[in-house]
Design an enzyme around this catalytic site. Sequence first.
Site, PDB file in Angstrom:
ATOM      1  N   GLY A   1       0.826  -1.209   0.000  1.00  0.00           N
ATOM      2  CA  GLY A   1       0.000   0.000   0.000  1.00  0.00           C
ATOM      3  C   GLY A   1       0.855   1.252   0.000  1.00  0.00           C
TER       4      GLY A   1
ATOM      5  CD  GLU B   1       0.204 -13.301   1.511  1.00  0.00           C
ATOM      6  OE1 GLU B   1      -0.763 -12.586   1.247  1.00  0.00           O
ATOM      7  OE2 GLU B   1       1.285 -13.231   0.882  1.00  0.00           O
TER       8      GLU B   1
ATOM      9  CE  LYS C   1       4.635 -12.674  -7.424  1.00  0.00           C
ATOM     10  NZ  LYS C   1       4.224 -11.413  -6.872  1.00  0.00           N
TER      11      LYS C   1
ATOM     12  CG  ASN D   1       7.276 -17.629  -0.805  1.00  0.00           C
ATOM     13  OD1 ASN D   1       8.185 -17.519  -1.628  1.00  0.00           O
ATOM     14  ND2 ASN D   1       6.370 -16.708  -0.644  1.00  0.00           N
TER      15      ASN D   1
ATOM     16  CB  SER E   1       6.512 -12.217   2.017  1.00  0.00           C
ATOM     17  OG  SER E   1       5.959 -13.271   1.265  1.00  0.00           O
TER      18      SER E   1
END
Length: 306
Positions: A23, A273, A190, A198, A261
């Site tokens: 953001g 996630e 992706k 990840n 991340s």
Amino acid sequence: MSTAPMTQAIKPRILIIGAGAMGRLWAGYLQPCSELFFATRTAQAPRIDFVFCDSHGDRHRIDIPVCRNHDLAPDLILLTTKAPDAEAALVSAEQLLHRRRPVILFQNGMGSQQAIAARFSSVPILAASTTEGAYIDAAGELIHAGRGQTWVGALNECAHSHVATAAEQLGRSGLEVSVDKDVEDRLWQKLAINAGINPFTALLDCSNGEILGHDYFEERIGAVCHEVSQLMHAVGRTAHPEELEARVRDVARRTAANSSSMRQDIRSGRPTEVDMMNGFIARESESLGLPAPVNRALTEAVKALR
Ligand SMILES: NC(=O)c1ccc[n+]([C@@H]2O[C@H](COP(=O)([O-])OP(=O)(O)OC[C@H]3O[C@@H](n4cnc5c(N)ncnc54)[C@H](OP(=O)(O)O)[C@@H]3O)[C@@H](O)[C@H]2O)c1
């Protein structure tokens, strides 16, 4: 006298839901050319100000009002929360949604986008897939760590007529933004890369490059890619397991020094996630009667780290 075209003179009003790294990155680049507002779930202050360090290392002070007005009529909404928070965040902004106000979802992984597109079928829902990299450092400054590219496309029927304008408004930021006619395919590609990198970086607590050659990674990556490819094939997308694995290895090499991340979330005690990455692959595969034991096991292992 200057006769600038109307489209350049009028600043689009953009609401950014989620004042985290993504953001703030878009806010930093869009501020000169847009009227911006943040929506947050926690901030009590009327404005959010932060230092924005752009891709050249130049530092700027950014100061953006927090939206408290349910009558705000944004031209565009950017949803920049993490995937597990995305649907709830949009529900809490429901009074601002409108059939002529496009919403762009920036989440990685899969599942949250489709749930939102189905729930808000009369609102134009678009997805962005981006290779821009940003994080908030220990001093609270937004660091644009790696310049990349962003693709934008429609996720539901009513979004198609909004894609070009939304991409143009995002592109005024100076970041590279393109329209993608099949943005869902880009999200799948992706997803495959994220699922192959990840969880290993989180479980081995290492950088992207350090997974290569590690026994834990080498023993599982073939099966991860096989399971992803099997699921993609089942939903009508082409992906050969060997090509997926080669891409995972290539991205891990090219981003060798990066800390994913998921690893950063584990290190800071935040939810990851993984449920929208390996967890999505396991759930969707199982619902179609396809085995996905390695993605299932990686999901459980990452969740057990917290
Ligand atoms: N960062 C990157 O370089 C990058 C690159 C590509 C894609 N992405 C994807 O972009 C998404 C966002 O990542 P990020 O790195 O920006 O995560 P982040 O730094 O954790 O930011 C997410 C923000 O969303 C806020 N939020 C959560 N629920 C909300 C709600 N209901 N209303 C308003 N705000 C809410 C969080 O607020 P709290 O502080 O209250 O939790 C947090 O500030 C992820 O899906 C990520 O995978 C990120």
